[in-house]
Design a protein around this motif. Structure first.
Motif, PDB file in Angstrom:
ATOM      1  N   ASN A 132       0.672  -1.205   0.065  1.00  0.00           N
ATOM      2  CA  ASN A 132      -0.014  -0.162  -0.116  1.00  0.00           C
ATOM      3  C   ASN A 132       0.947   1.261  -0.074  1.00  0.00           C
ATOM      4  O   ASN A 132       1.452   1.819   0.983  1.00  0.00           O
TER       5      ASN A 132
ATOM      6  N   LYS B 135       1.351   4.172   2.760  1.00  0.00           N
ATOM      7  CA  LYS B 135       1.842   3.923   3.970  1.00  0.00           C
ATOM      8  C   LYS B 135       3.435   3.984   3.829  1.00  0.00           C
ATOM      9  O   LYS B 135       4.261   3.854   4.819  1.00  0.00           O
TER      10      LYS B 135
ATOM     11  N   GLY C 145       3.658   8.306   5.633  1.00  0.00           N
ATOM     12  CA  GLY C 145       2.267   7.524   5.877  1.00  0.00           C
ATOM     13  C   GLY C 145       2.267   6.516   6.610  1.00  0.00           C
ATOM     14  O   GLY C 145       1.134   6.191   7.112  1.00  0.00           O
ATOM     15  N   SER C 146       3.555   5.996   7.109  1.00  0.00           N
ATOM     16  CA  SER C 146       3.532   4.995   8.075  1.00  0.00           C
ATOM     17  C   SER C 146       3.144   5.434   9.525  1.00  0.00           C
ATOM     18  O   SER C 146       2.970   4.583  10.395  1.00  0.00           O
TER      19      SER C 146
ATOM     20  N   ASP D 202       7.325  -1.056   9.219  1.00  0.00           N
ATOM     21  CA  ASP D 202       6.733  -1.587   7.940  1.00  0.00           C
ATOM     22  C   ASP D 202       5.751  -2.854   8.200  1.00  0.00           C
ATOM     23  O   ASP D 202       4.698  -2.822   7.388  1.00  0.00           O
TER      24      ASP D 202
ATOM     25  N   SER E  96       2.366  -1.201   9.815  1.00  0.00           N
ATOM     26  CA  SER E  96       1.915   0.189   9.375  1.00  0.00           C
ATOM     27  C   SER E  96       0.880  -0.083   8.292  1.00  0.00           C
ATOM     28  O   SER E  96       0.193   0.886   7.880  1.00  0.00           O
TER      29      SER E  96
ATOM     30  N   LEU F 142       1.861  -1.017   5.387  1.00  0.00           N
ATOM     31  CA  LEU F 142       2.438  -1.033   4.127  1.00  0.00           C
ATOM     32  C   LEU F 142       2.594  -2.229   3.210  1.00  0.00           C
ATOM     33  O   LEU F 142       2.246  -2.387   2.081  1.00  0.00           O
TER      34      LEU F 142
END
Length: 220
Positions: free
Chosen positions: A150, A153, A157-158, A163, A166, A168
């Motif tokens: 994504n 993220k 964006g996280s 990771d 989040s 992502l």
């Protein structure tokens, strides 16, 4: 949305492609390709050169602007002075020549680094047009397929989360990894028309007592 997408409609989903030939790296020019990998195995002489250089070095890092004509001399000045190094120098010179020829440039920014930890441990995109990367020893670069992530993220964006938590990386995702010796061209955010489509990748974890020898080339 990029200008190309606005003009010609949605671009194909970006993906990685592989080739068994050096000439296959030209596939990076395809709109739907954001990573092109030349899969190869290092010959015995080059492997021996890598081991000798790592044994003689002390966490060295070379950062130079080179041309196909001067890269050999530059490496001779910068690498540990061991006889076996010539095979490694020849291989790097080949890659510099190929990179400059492929992108019709006169110079390249060369970085050759001995590392014992992850340089960029979080998944990210590069703010460059296109970077060449190869790992001569140790774990190689990891990356995510487009359907496994994504992009919202990435980075800020996280919200500061790892990771894995989040959002992502999707739950069913498999983290992909380039092999030692493979040569990869990673298309970044500054490739025209590739905004928001750069290959998402990271440096791998490095075990205690383990070293990587990493080469990157950038447009200079």
């Amino acid at each position: 949305m990029s200008i190309l997408a606005e003009t010609f409609g949605p671009l194909p989903t970006p993906q990685a492609q592989v080739s068994n030939e050096l000439s296959g790296l030209a596939g990076i020019y395809q709109d739907g390709v954001n990573m092109m990998v030349w899969q190869r195995e290092l010959d015995t002489e080059t492997q021996q050169a890598v081991r000798a250089v790592l044994e003689a070095g002390d966490n060295f890092s070379l950062n130079q602007i080179v041309t196909p004509d001067n890269v050999t001399k530059s490496l001779e000045r910068g690498l540990p002075n061991v006889p076996e190094r010539e095979a490694l120098i020849r291989d790097i010179a080949l890659l510099v020549d190929a990179y400059c020829c492929l992108f019709d440039i006169d110079t390249a920014g060369l970085r050759l680094t001995q590392v014992n930890s992850a340089m960029c441990p979080r998944f990210h995109v590069d703010q460059v047009p296109c970077r060449l990367i190869t790992t001569y020893q140790g774990p190689a670069t990891q990356w995510l397929e487009e359907g496994s992530l994504n992009r919202q993220k990435l980075g800020r964006g996280s919200n500061g989360q790892p990771d894995r938590s989040s959002g992502l990386i999707k739950a069913d995702a498999t983290i992909q990894q380039i092999s030692v010796g493979d040569v990869a061209l990673l298309k970044g955010e500054r490739w025209e028309g590739n905004e928001g489509r750069g290959i998402v990748h990271r440096s791998p974890a490095v075990a205690a007592g383990q070293y990587r020898l990493l080469l990157t080339l950038d447009m200079a």
